[in-house]
Motif scaffolding. Structure first.
Motif, short mmCIF file in Angstrom:
data_model
loop_
_atom_site.label_atom_id
_atom_site.label_comp_id
_atom_site.label_asym_id
_atom_site.label_seq_id
_atom_site.Cartn_x
_atom_site.Cartn_y
_atom_site.Cartn_z
N ILE A 116 0.85 -1.20 0.00
CA ILE A 116 0.00 0.00 0.00
C ILE A 116 0.88 1.24 0.00
O ILE A 116 1.84 1.34 0.77
CB ILE A 116 -0.96 -0.02 1.20
N TRP A 117 0.55 2.19 -0.85
CA TRP A 117 1.40 3.37 -1.11
C TRP A 117 0.71 4.61 -0.57
O TRP A 117 -0.17 5.18 -1.22
CB TRP A 117 1.64 3.50 -2.61
N THR A 118 1.08 5.03 0.64
CA THR A 118 0.48 6.22 1.25
C THR A 118 1.56 7.05 1.93
O THR A 118 2.68 6.57 2.16
CB THR A 118 -0.58 5.84 2.31
N ARG A 119 1.21 8.28 2.28
CA ARG A 119 2.12 9.18 2.99
C ARG A 119 1.39 9.82 4.16
O ARG A 119 0.16 9.93 4.17
CB ARG A 119 2.64 10.27 2.05
N GLY A 120 2.17 10.29 5.14
CA GLY A 120 1.61 10.93 6.31
C GLY A 120 1.23 12.38 6.04
O GLY A 120 1.24 12.85 4.90
N THR A 121 0.90 13.09 7.11
CA THR A 121 0.51 14.49 6.98
C THR A 121 1.75 15.37 6.81
O THR A 121 2.84 15.03 7.28
CB THR A 121 -0.27 14.98 8.20
N TYR A 125 5.84 15.30 8.96
CA TYR A 125 7.21 15.39 8.45
C TYR A 125 7.89 16.68 8.94
O TYR A 125 9.08 16.67 9.27
CB TYR A 125 7.22 15.34 6.92
N ASP A 126 7.13 17.76 9.00
CA ASP A 126 7.70 19.01 9.52
C ASP A 126 8.15 18.86 10.97
O ASP A 126 9.13 19.50 11.40
CB ASP A 126 6.67 20.14 9.43
N ALA A 127 7.47 17.98 11.71
CA ALA A 127 7.82 17.78 13.12
C ALA A 127 9.21 17.16 13.28
O ALA A 127 9.85 17.33 14.32
CB ALA A 127 6.78 16.90 13.81
N TRP A 143 8.29 18.21 5.17
CA TRP A 143 7.49 17.84 4.00
C TRP A 143 8.08 18.39 2.70
O TRP A 143 8.26 17.65 1.73
CB TRP A 143 6.06 18.31 4.18
N ASP A 144 8.42 19.66 2.72
CA ASP A 144 8.95 20.26 1.49
C ASP A 144 10.28 19.63 1.09
O ASP A 144 10.59 19.51 -0.10
CB ASP A 144 9.13 21.78 1.67
N GLY A 145 11.08 19.23 2.07
CA GLY A 145 12.38 18.66 1.77
C GLY A 145 12.36 17.18 1.44
O GLY A 145 13.34 16.64 0.92
N LEU A 146 11.23 16.51 1.71
CA LEU A 146 11.14 15.07 1.46
C LEU A 146 10.25 14.71 0.28
O LEU A 146 10.46 13.67 -0.36
CB LEU A 146 10.61 14.35 2.71
N LEU A 147 9.26 15.55 -0.02
CA LEU A 147 8.31 15.18 -1.07
C LEU A 147 9.01 14.92 -2.40
O LEU A 147 8.70 13.95 -3.10
CB LEU A 147 7.25 16.26 -1.23
N SER A 148 9.95 15.77 -2.76
CA SER A 148 10.63 15.58 -4.05
C SER A 148 11.37 14.25 -4.08
O SER A 148 11.47 13.61 -5.14
CB SER A 148 11.59 16.74 -4.32
N TYR A 149 11.90 13.82 -2.94
CA TYR A 149 12.61 12.54 -2.89
C TYR A 149 11.64 11.36 -2.92
O TYR A 149 11.93 10.32 -3.52
CB TYR A 149 13.50 12.47 -1.65
N MET A 150 10.50 11.51 -2.26
CA MET A 150 9.49 10.45 -2.34
C MET A 150 9.00 10.30 -3.78
O MET A 150 8.78 9.18 -4.26
CB MET A 150 8.34 10.75 -1.38
N LYS A 151 8.84 11.42 -4.46
CA LYS A 151 8.42 11.37 -5.86
C LYS A 151 9.54 10.87 -6.77
O LYS A 151 9.28 10.23 -7.80
CB LYS A 151 7.95 12.75 -6.31
N LYS A 152 10.79 11.14 -6.41
CA LYS A 152 11.92 10.68 -7.21
C LYS A 152 11.96 9.16 -7.29
O LYS A 152 12.41 8.59 -8.31
CB LYS A 152 13.23 11.20 -6.60
N ALA A 153 11.49 8.50 -6.25
CA ALA A 153 11.52 7.03 -6.23
C ALA A 153 10.42 6.41 -7.09
O ALA A 153 10.48 5.22 -7.38
CB ALA A 153 11.37 6.55 -4.78
N GLU A 154 9.47 7.20 -7.51
CA GLU A 154 8.19 6.67 -8.00
C GLU A 154 7.99 6.86 -9.50
O GLU A 154 8.30 7.91 -10.06
CB GLU A 154 7.07 7.40 -7.24
N SER A 155 7.43 5.82 -10.13
CA SER A 155 6.93 5.91 -11.50
C SER A 155 5.46 5.55 -11.46
O SER A 155 5.08 4.38 -11.46
CB SER A 155 7.69 4.97 -12.43
#
Length: 601
Positions: A116-121, A125-127, A143-155
């Motif tokens: 299952i492919w989900t992400r937190g709030t 991540y800011d915490a 969140w801003d610093g991780l989202l691009s990396y989470m998307k980088k892994a994904e097709s």
């Protein structure tokens, strides 16, 4: 002399020709020097290995205790999820709350999980940055610093019109399109009425229907995608198939050694502060021990149970506890293995009238209620209870953290996420079966306040560490599990889902009699205590936090007081998120790879 020379040539040729391959012969890595040695060929380990080995001048060794099982249908067939439980393909870690499972195969848990492919709030991540020293805020653990990396892994593959008619949806900006991990909705996605009926009931219960919960707002009901390759028969997309398979025949600078377990990290005895790792020792229970050397770094990626175990075996941990086992202290870091946070799952189900489930699955409808939606009219009383209980809770769990004071600071951030930021506190995953009691849910509390520990009790590296999850040590965790059970029972009884049900089958009204509030606290507590088990989402045993809060690694993921030892896996996550872990851990690993590369520039 000629014969010896021929043997040497053959061995050298074998070593060089297999450097890019998955190998089983430990001699091929023994007494060799690599730039990076990665301990664990799971989700994070293979991700980091792929990114580091993009530089052809860099040599990488991955050491994995499991085997290469990519061609085993129990691994690649997403519809056989669960068939690896209790087999040699998984670690089975006993704890005082049940067995915690983890992938013991190339790809780790990404090869055996529910996909299952989900992400937190966003705020969760800011915490993470709030828990670090202020000087580390610029590293971007938010969140801003991780989202691009989470998307980088994904097709990501957008749902087809047929899948959208069954409930699938998406927001393009939430996904990556060129990463290694295939993410999609199953070709055989259920199309019967059950999942849409469940979503309708959740909307009645106050949860918005979100087209895509991967945008940092999971407080909703939604149809999440899965890590699978829809163009390959819905086969699982794991870190092994995503990051290793496409390059293993061409990356001549990357060796993956399987079937060998790391027994300890070796340190330079003449360098005291910071400590410098020079290599690792590895072997098997009944076999010889071998050594490989690291020119630059040792990267620990063995998961939330394996990583603290390796550190402790290497002399990094509570010096007093390690000394009692005859292990010399390298770094007296008392919180290695502490701050363990694991979730508890219960399964509920209902008998049904006949209906066509409309596909094969897997199920992919999920609700993430917050405290107000889950507790309803009792929410304000529960909030007051949380706020007044934090000092006592921290004191009671201090033995599983650095101190009561440190834990109270962490609890304050965690409670604010729940109370002020609407972080979901429970997951209700709708499940469809093709026979019998066709509808059901997996329920669990997402953000436990109970804390546990992972601690070796022997210097034998093949002994399983002592694991204390301490489930329900904090009463709020049980209250949340009960509320999720009542929430589900109420859902079974609410139209339109109730039109499919002929009555709850698990636990049923005999074990937990019904009532106006959907079952008594005493009956639910008894059933939950007898049936709850670990979700297999352990985190935080090598937490990325300031040292004053009990952190084990800093914002660069370096173990405190070491120069070249990092941890990259779910164990660095300081607090739980309202999501499954895969997408987040891929993001952590992608970001870690860049941090490691930048450190060498």
């Amino acid at each position: 002399m000629i014969n010896l020379l021929l043997v040497w040539v053959v061995l050298l040729r074998e070593a060089l020709s297999s450097f890019a391959a998955v190998v089983t012969n430990p001699v091929l890595a023994s007494n060799r020097t690599f730039d990076y040695i990665i301990l664990g060929g799971g989700l994070a380990g293979l991700t980091v290995a792929n990114r580091l080995s993009e530089n052809c001048t860099i040599s990488v060794l991955v050491i994995e205790a499991g085997q290469d099982n990519r061609d085993d249908p129990r691994i690649y067939d997403i519809y056989q999820y669960g068939s690896t439980h209790g087999t040699s393909l998984e670690w089975s870690y006993p704890s005082n709350g049940g067995v915690i499972r983890g992938g013991r195969t190339l790809g780790g848990s990404s090869s055996v999980n529910g996909a299952i492919w989900t992400r937190g709030t966003k705020q969760q991540y800011d915490a993470w940055s709030q828990l670090l020293d202020p000087i580390d805020a610029s590293v971007g653990w938010n969140w801003d610093g991780l989202l691009s990396y989470m998307k980088k892994a994904e097709s990501f593959s957008a749902p087809t019109s047929q899948q959208r008619a069954k409930g699938a949806d998406y927001v393009a900006s939430c996904h990556g399109s060129r990463g290694p991990v295939n993410v999609a909705f199953p070709n055989l996605m259920y199309g019967g009425p059950q999942q849409s009926y469940f979503a309708s009931v959740m909307v009645k219960f106050g949860l918005a229907k979100n087209p895509d919960l991967n945008g940092g707002t999971p407080n909703c009901v939604s149809f999440p995608p899965l890590s699978l390759n829809k163009n390959d028969g819905d086969h699982r997309s794991s870190s092994a198939t995503a990051y290793l398979s496409p390059v293993e025949s061409t990356r001549t600078n990357w060796m993956t050694l399987v079937g060998q377990q790391v027994t300890k990290i070796i340190f330079n005895p003449s360098t005291v502060h910071p400590r410098v790792a020079t290599g690792v020792q590895f072997g098997t229970l009944s076999g010889a021990r071998y050594t490989a050397f690291a020119r630059r770094e040792v990267i620990v990626a063995a998961g939330s149970i394996g990583s603290p175990k390796i550190l402790q075996l290497s002399g990094i941990g509570d010096a007093t506890a390690l000394s009692s086992l005859g292990i010399a202290s390298i770094v007296d870091l008392k919180t290695v293995g502490k701050n363990l946070q694991e979730q508890t799952i219960n399964i509920m189900a209902a008998n049904t009238t006949y209906f066509d489930v409309g596909g094969r699955g897997p199920s992919d409808a999920i609700a993430y209620p917050n405290i107000y939606q889950l507790f309803g009219t009792q929410a304000n009383a529960m909030i007051s209870h949380i706020q007044s209980s934090l000092p006592a809770w921290a004191a009671s769990q201090a033995g599983s953290a650095l101190s009561a004071g440190a834990l109270r600071n962490i609890y304050t951030i965690q409670s604010n996420l729940i109370i002020a930021q609407n972080a979901p506190i429970a997951e209700v995953t709708f499940k469809t079966k093709n026979s019998g009691d066709k509808i059901g849910t997996n329920i669990w509390q997402l953000l436990p306040f109970s804390r546990g520990t992972v601690q070796i009790s022997s210097s034998n590296p093949f002994d399983i560490p002592e694991i204390k999850v301490n489930f329900f040590a904090i009463d709020f965790d049980m209250a949340t599990q009960i509320a999720a059970a009542r929430f589900t029972r109420h859902a079974f009884q609410t139209a339109p889902l109730s039109t499919l049900s002929t009555g709850e089958s698990l636990p049923g009204f005999t074990l937990v009699p019904d009532s106006p509030d959907h079952g008594s606290t005493a009956n639910w507590t008894s059933w939950i205590m007898n049936n709850a088990r670990p979700v297999a989402h352990p985190i935080a045993t090598c937490a990325m936090m300031s040292r004053s809060l009990g952190g084990v690694v800093d914002a660069q993921l370096r173990v405190y007081d070491t120069k070249n030892v990092r941890v990259v896996d779910a164990s660095i996550m300081p607090i739980q998120i309202s999501a499954h872990l895969s997408s987040t851990v891929y993001g952590i690993a992608e970001k870690a790879a860049d941090l490691i590369k930048n450190a060498q520039n």
